[in-house]
Enzyme design. Structure first.
Site, short mmCIF file in Angstrom:
data_model
loop_
_atom_site.label_atom_id
_atom_site.label_comp_id
_atom_site.label_asym_id
_atom_site.label_seq_id
_atom_site.Cartn_x
_atom_site.Cartn_y
_atom_site.Cartn_z
N HIS A 162 0.93 -1.59 0.16
CA HIS A 162 0.16 0.17 0.07
C HIS A 162 0.92 1.67 0.34
O HIS A 162 1.92 1.44 0.89
CB HIS A 162 -1.28 0.07 1.26
CG HIS A 162 -0.71 0.02 2.31
ND1 HIS A 162 0.40 1.49 3.20
CD2 HIS A 162 -0.02 -1.52 3.60
CE1 HIS A 162 0.29 0.67 4.32
NE2 HIS A 162 0.40 -0.67 4.52
N ASP A 208 2.39 5.87 -21.71
CA ASP A 208 1.69 6.07 -22.81
C ASP A 208 3.23 5.37 -23.50
O ASP A 208 3.98 4.84 -23.28
CB ASP A 208 1.61 6.70 -23.47
CG ASP A 208 2.90 8.55 -23.64
OD1 ASP A 208 3.36 7.84 -23.87
OD2 ASP A 208 2.07 9.54 -23.16
N TYR A 230 -0.35 12.97 -23.57
CA TYR A 230 -0.63 13.20 -22.15
C TYR A 230 -1.12 11.72 -22.40
O TYR A 230 -1.90 12.05 -20.83
CB TYR A 230 -0.89 14.04 -22.09
CG TYR A 230 -0.72 15.11 -22.28
CD1 TYR A 230 1.24 15.87 -21.92
CD2 TYR A 230 -0.72 16.19 -23.47
CE1 TYR A 230 1.40 17.11 -21.79
CE2 TYR A 230 0.13 17.71 -23.80
CZ TYR A 230 1.28 17.89 -23.19
OH TYR A 230 2.03 19.22 -23.30
N GLY A 231 -0.64 10.78 -21.83
CA GLY A 231 -1.48 9.03 -22.35
C GLY A 231 -1.48 8.66 -20.35
O GLY A 231 -1.34 7.68 -20.54
N ASN A 232 -0.78 9.25 -19.61
CA ASN A 232 0.20 8.60 -19.16
C ASN A 232 -0.57 8.98 -17.69
O ASN A 232 -1.21 9.81 -17.73
CB ASN A 232 1.98 9.20 -18.47
CG ASN A 232 1.96 9.20 -19.93
OD1 ASN A 232 2.87 8.29 -20.35
ND2 ASN A 232 3.06 10.59 -20.12
#
Length: 144
Positions: free
Chosen positions: A22, A30, A131-133
């Protein structure tokens, strides 16, 4: 293949998800992300989009409930624009499995890279969205 495990979840990714504690973070990047130059633990998920992986991971992974935003995405560089449908697709994939979505924070580009360096691992995907991260923070798995 295991029953109940999304087919996009590779054995290597399943092992990493199980090893994480945790508070640990996982980067789903991306296809353009500099994964190998910033991290030593990189998992390849070529040809698989981030939303597909989020759907598979959400069934196995409790998002951290003790932080304001257990999801982090990169801010657009000044003068650039974000496509809001990218975040919408990601949240829809999580909601499909969990029924709700955690909060997303936006992080400046170089701060995002710095945070990714301290993540448990980076999964480089076939995602082509700009910006697909996304960084996801693991929470405590409830005992049933």
């Amino acid at each position: 293949m295991l029953k109940g495990i999304h087919p996009a979840i590779s054995p290597e990714l399943l092992k990493v998800l199980a090893e994480m504690g945790h508070g640990d973070e996982l980067v789903l990047s991306d296809a353009h992300f500099p994964a190998h130059s910033i991290h030593s633990k990189v998992i390849r998920a070529d040809g698989i989009g981030v939303a597909t992986l989020l759907e598979g991971i959400s069934a196995l992974f409790e998002f951290d409930q003790y932080v304001e935003a257990p999801l982090a995405m990169m801010q657009a560089v000044p003068g650039d624009t974000l496509d809001p449908s990218v975040e919408e697709r990601y949240l829809a994939a999580i909601k499909k499995v969990n029924g709700s979505t955690p909060k997303v924070e936006r992080v400046e580009r170089f701060a995002f890279y710095d945070r990714a360096k301290t993540a448990y691992a980076v999964v480089i995907t076939g995602e082509l969205a700009k910006y697909g991260n996304i960084i996801i923070k693991k929470g405590v798995t409830p005992v049933k």
